[in-house]
Write an enzyme that holds these catalytic residues in place. Structure first.
Site, PDB file in Angstrom:
ATOM      1  N   MET A 162      -0.955  15.847  -6.056  1.00 53.92           N
ATOM      2  CA  MET A 162      -1.851  14.707  -5.883  1.00 53.92           C
ATOM      3  C   MET A 162      -3.025  15.205  -5.044  1.00 53.92           C
ATOM      4  SD  MET A 162      -0.780  10.907  -4.505  1.00 53.92           S
ATOM      5  CE  MET A 162      -0.074  11.466  -2.972  1.00 53.92           C
ATOM      6  N   ARG A 297       4.317   6.576  -0.766  1.00 54.51           N
ATOM      7  CA  ARG A 297       4.537   5.933   0.533  1.00 54.51           C
ATOM      8  C   ARG A 297       6.005   5.542   0.712  1.00 54.51           C
ATOM      9  NH1 ARG A 297      -1.302   2.661   0.732  1.00 54.51           N
ATOM     10  NH2 ARG A 297      -2.455   4.503   1.430  1.00 54.51           N
ATOM     11  N   HIS A 440       0.758  11.520   6.741  1.00 53.12           N
ATOM     12  CA  HIS A 440       0.376  11.684   5.333  1.00 53.12           C
ATOM     13  C   HIS A 440       0.696  10.463   4.471  1.00 53.12           C
ATOM     14  CE1 HIS A 440       4.374  13.990   4.178  1.00 53.12           C
ATOM     15  NE2 HIS A 440       4.614  12.832   4.715  1.00 53.12           N
ATOM     16  N   GLU A 441      -0.001  10.401   3.330  1.00 52.51           N
ATOM     17  CA  GLU A 441       0.026   9.277   2.381  1.00 52.51           C
ATOM     18  C   GLU A 441      -0.423   7.964   3.024  1.00 52.51           C
ATOM     19  OE1 GLU A 441       0.143  10.495  -0.271  1.00 52.51           O
ATOM     20  OE2 GLU A 441       1.420  12.253  -0.126  1.00 52.51           O
ATOM     21  N   GLY A 442      -1.400   8.061   3.895  1.00 54.28           N
ATOM     22  CA  GLY A 442      -1.944   6.872   4.559  1.00 54.28           C
ATOM     23  C   GLY A 442      -1.377   6.735   5.953  1.00 54.28           C
TER      24      GLY A 442
END
Length: 602
Positions: A162, A297, A440-442
């Site tokens: 990603m 997430r 990570h991932e927000g």
């Protein structure tokens, strides 16, 4: 034999008794499955975790990925992991039968990933990333893209990634500058730079397939101009060969933990020869990518839970074996020392770990059940209901395990004392490995703004209303019990507090503006998290009580009683922390928003 890092018994209790996995088999989409098959998958997953992932847990931390001759060298067993994950159907487990997938519930898949992540988080990310990327292609890509890339990805021959983040943009995707230039044959030439790409290059597979965000030349500014592309390291040719696609690794980052999987910086199209293919419609890239991001997430929450789980079992084992001191009041030094698990404060730390780990796992499984119900839904309205429930819970399922998992793992180190700080025991590695998850991932900040600024108010509060209806089912059940009526009352109070704070924040938004409204969104998220995990613990305790009252197998007695005690601990030691957060969130000063940058000057 591997040390204990996860409990298959606990996982099965969660799946079958708390979240009723078997109810999914009554739906047409999952009707080909049965309990015997599910048990075989869980047993095989635990065995794989013990035999393949755990033995190289420490090695992967010590043997760092290394950039050599343009390729990232990783632990030799990554090839084995990807091969086994592909051939064994672990990458394709949840894919529909039409893609030669197992069409399994994501709830079951989450449970096996929990085992893999607890055994060796770094090793577990390679197949998981590939599955997420392949799903994005099957959801939005053309038949040609699907046929070209997905089979090799699901077989474990090609890695998926990603590729979102850029050096100058970070979490602000509106500011990405990677550009795609249309070509006459329908492809695009892509030029730009990406950073912090997990498994962005390595020699454990034949090819790396990047799902990459970029803006088509002349696209609208901001997120409305973002498109999604497939951009492989090696592009397939008409004769079935692979040729280099002008994507180079410019560096591999040296990390605090999670060292067994490389995080890379990519230089894209420096020679003008990087070719990418559009996925779906132009300018819809962020919408598409959110499918993978939302799944990622939940995966982050599951991974943090898994690492904290492994740390919990390591500290539990140590606490049972480590003799030190005597019970308070015991002055006869001729008596043997007791194991430290007999000391109240050690039990407190173990209970907090258990409360965090098992509460988190239950919430993540709950989210995946909603995902499965959405997939199998008979009509659009039903599908929307489960989608909204998953949407509102995702920020919590990502953040609570990530943030509280750090506290849980810190407790594991504390239980071991000085030994916990040393590399002779695994808990120091678990602490390093888990620290990435709030980032990570927000980040937690982004999750807080997502929950308060979007999810709670979306569709005039419809998602929040559905969430309260789900909680109400558990509350009604608990209120019918003399034992759990008290805890139902405490949870109702917590829900009422959230509603009061939410109403207050809506007034702030209307009168003070967005910055004041979202200034303490992380505190709101934390408060919401305590309530949500309280719901999951009440649900677990009710099911455990049902098991005890039903006279189920004696081998489950300790597990059931442990659930009930941990539920009581959570309500009396953890849930009450939400009250302090409410006090802060109801204040009318906006210190964090209004403090000038100059106040940090010396």
């Amino acid at each position: 034999m591997a040390a204990k890092f996860a409990s298959e018994k606990n996982v099965k209790f969660m799946l079958y008794e708390v979240h009723d996995l078997m109810s999914l088999t009554k739906l047409e989409y999952y009707s080909m499955h049965n309990k015997k098959a599910f048990d075989m998958i869980l047993d095989a997953g635990m065995q794989m975790a013990k035999d393949m992932y755990y033995p190289i847990f420490k090695e992967m931390d010590e043997v760092h990925p290394e950039l050599a001759d343009g390729t990232v060298k990783v632990h030799a067993d990554v090839k084995k992991i990807m091969k086994e994950a592909g051939e064994g159907g672990w990458i394709s487990a949840t894919f529909p039968i039409e893609f030669d997938g197992g069409q399994l519930p994501t709830m079951l898949n989450c449970a096996t990933h929990h085992m893999f992540g607890a055994a060796n988080y770094s090793g577990s990310v390679y197949p998981g990333l590939t599955s997420g990327a392949a799903k994005l292609i099957t959801s939005f890509g053309s038949k040609e893209l699907i046929d070209t890339y997905v089979p090799n990805m699901l077989d474990g021959k090609w890695q998926g990634t990603m590729a979102l983040t850029e050096p100058q943009a970070g979490s602000s995707l509106a500011d990405i500058t990677t550009t795609a230039y249309p070509q006459e044959d329908g492809s695009y030439k892509i030029k730009g730079q990406k950073v912090f790409i997990s498994a962005g290059d390595h020699d454990g597979v034949e090819n790396i397939v990047h799902l990459m965000l970029a803006k088509i030349e002349g696209a609208p500014p901001g997120v409305k101009g973002i498109s999604l592309f497939v951009a492989p390291k090696y592009r397939p040719t008409a004769d079935g060969k692979l040729e280099y696609n002008d994507i180079a690794v410019s560096q591999v980052f040296h990390k605090m933990g999670y060292r067994g999987a490389p995080i890379t910086e990519l230089a894209i199209g420096d020679k003008g020869e990087c070719v990418g293919w559009l996925v779906g419609k132009p300018h819809h890239g962020l919408k598409y990518m959110f499918q993978m991001m939302n799944g990622a997430r939940l995966d982050v929450g599951n991974a943090a839970t898994s690492i904290a789980c492994a740390a919990y079992y390591a500290s539990l084992d140590y606490a049972k074996q480590r003799p030190q001191g005597r019970k308070l009041g015991q002055k006869d030094l001729s008596k043997p020392q007791v194991s430290i698990i007999e000391h109240a404060d050690v039990k407190r730390m173990l209970l907090q770990q258990k409360a965090i780990v098992e509460g988190s796992l239950s919430l993540i499984l709950q989210c995946h059940k909603y995902e499965d119900l959405e997939t199998a839904a008979a009509d659009p309205e039903e599908a929307e209901k489960y989608n909204l429930l998953c949407e509102i819970l995702t920020p919590i399922a990502k953040t609570y395990p990530s943030e509280m998992g750090i506290i849980s793992t810190s407790n594991a180190i504390q239980c071991l004392g000085g030994y916990g700080y040393c590399q002779d025991f695994p808990v120091e590695q678990y602490y390093r490995d888990i620290r990435i998850h709030p980032i990570h991932e927000g980040t937690t900040g982004i999750q807080g703004m997502d929950l308060l600024g979007r999810k709670v108010v979306m569709l005039e509060g419809k998602a929040f209303k559905l969430f309260k209806e789900e909680m109400e089912k558990t509350l009604v059940m608990a209120e019918e019990s003399d034992v759990y009526k008290e805890y139902a009352g405490l949870l109702r109070d917590a829900l009422a507090d959230i509603e009061e704070v939410t109403a207050h924040k809506m007034k702030v938004a209307a009168t003070k503006g967005a910055e004041a409204f979202l200034a303490d969104a992380c505190l709101y998220l934390e408060m919401f998290g305590y309530m949500t995990i309280g719901w999951q613990w009440l649900l677990q305790a009710l099911m455990a009580q049902k098991g005890l009252d039903g006279g189920k197998a004696k081998k489950m007695k300790d597990l059931y009683e442990g659930k009930i005690i941990t539920c009581k601990y959570f309500f009396k030691y953890e849930l009450i922390k939400a009250k302090a957060l409410k006090i802060r969130l109801m204040e009318d000063d906006y210190l964090t928003a209004e403090a000038p940058a100059s106040c940090f000057n010396d």
